[in-house]
Write an enzyme that holds these catalytic residues in place. Structure first.
Site, PDB file in Angstrom:
ATOM      1  N   SER A 178     -68.533  23.757 -53.098  1.00 38.06           N
ATOM      2  CA  SER A 178     -69.549  24.768 -53.415  1.00 38.06           C
ATOM      3  C   SER A 178     -69.966  24.517 -54.858  1.00 38.06           C
ATOM      4  O   SER A 178     -69.224  23.884 -55.622  1.00 38.06           O
ATOM      5  CB  SER A 178     -68.901  26.148 -53.269  1.00 38.06           C
ATOM      6  N   TYR A 191     -62.161  31.858 -54.762  1.00 31.40           N
ATOM      7  CA  TYR A 191     -63.086  30.986 -54.026  1.00 31.40           C
ATOM      8  C   TYR A 191     -63.443  29.770 -54.885  1.00 31.40           C
ATOM      9  O   TYR A 191     -63.325  28.623 -54.438  1.00 31.40           O
ATOM     10  CB  TYR A 191     -64.346  31.780 -53.654  1.00 31.40           C
TER      11      TYR A 191
END
Ligand code: NAP
Length: 274
Positions: A178, A191
């Site tokens: 990401s 995350y």
């Protein structure tokens, strides 16, 4: 759904050269029909979002797809979708990566070996968002859960399946990162850290295998994509402003196909900012 990708003559020409693919080539890749024929590819988080569309797309291009996920009803739905598009019979591998043990993953390796006999690729796609909050306030149990699903289980599953992948002619392992994995950002907590760890793991696996095996390890960063996870992360955003999973499949197919042999240790952004 449509999983065909149009092919211009310029792009056909590009793929006929023997130059190593650039990230732009990967993003603009135009697969030939059956470019994944004969390959067996495991997709984690195959029941929804990007993983579901990747599974359908791999099947569309000729692969036998192993559908791993935590919600059996969703896997069954994708199974039926693959059958109705005329793909090779898939297999369902229900597994909750949060609680899965290494012994269960080794059993899975034995099962794939016995029932299918080969594994050419893994798309590690399953992921959890966790909380968007300062680290000071981050719930420690949620932190451990996100790290287990996004990072630790990814390592465990890769290691457990390596014997099969090393036997493949050109095994390809694709991790999902990401933008916050490459550039950590405040409030993205576990995350972002899990995705940073995934990028590091891909790099280390690459260094450790590139001189002795044909395996290639790469990360893909899909960029903002219209899924449930994105809607949770950005509740005020219009989903219609985002690309769909179908729009970004070229890179996913490329990294699994033999066209990307030689692409190793990369983090490929599918939607780079200008
Ligand atoms: P999604 O729609 O939320 O789908 C996530 C998938 O992971 C679901 O199939 C889910 O299964 C599965 N999963 C979650 N926890 C699991 C567990 N414990 N065991 C097994 N499977 C589990 O998310 P997405 O947007 O498609 O994301 C796919 C990947 O892309 C993720 O790694 C995400 O971090 C990454 N990514 C997405 C974006 C974006 O904008 N969408 C951007 C950058 C990176 P269930 O459906 O059964 O819950």
């Amino acid at each position: 759904m449509s999983v065909n990708i149009d092919q211009s003559s310029d792009q056909k020409e590009m793929q006929n050269t023997n130059q190593p693919l650039t990230h732009d080539d990967i993003r603009r890749f135009v697969p030939s029909d059956n470019c994944l024929d004969g390959k067996t590819i495991l997709v984690t988080g195959a029941g929804d979002g990007i993983g579901r569309v990747a599974a359908l797309t791999y099947a569309r291009y000729g692969a036998t797809v192993l559908l791993l996920g935590r919600t059996s009803s969703k896997l069954e739905y994708v199974y039926d979708e693959i059958e109705s598009l005329g793909g090779k019979q898939p297999a369902m591998l229900p597994m909750n990566l949060e609680g899965a043990t290494y012994a269960e993953m080794q059993q899975l390796e034995g099962l794939i070996d016995k029932e299918i006999g080969k594994l050419d690729g893994i798309l590690h796609n399953a992921g959890l968002l966790g909380q968007l909050t300062p680290l000071e306030m981050y719930d420690v149990d949620t932190f451990a859960q996100v790290m287990k699903v996004n990072f630790t289980s990814t390592f465990m599953l890769t290691q457990a399946l390596l014997p099969l992948l090393k036997d493949a002619d050109n095994g390809s392992i694709v991790f999902t990162s990401s933008t916050v994995g490459t550039h950590p950002r405040a409030f993205w907590g576990a995350y972002a850290l899990s995705k940073q760890a995934v990028e590091g793991m891909s790099d280390i696996f690459t260094q450790e295998t590139q001189n002795t095996t044909n395996l290639r390890f790469n990360c893909i960063n899909p960029g903002g994509t219209r899924t449930n996870m994105r809607a949770h992360a950005y509740p005020g955003e219009s989903p219609m402003s985002l690309k769909t999973p179908e729009d970004i499949m070229a890179g996913y197919v490329c990294l699994m196909s033999d066209e990307s042999i030689g692409v190793r240790g990369q983090v490929v952004e599918l939607q780079p900012k200008d």
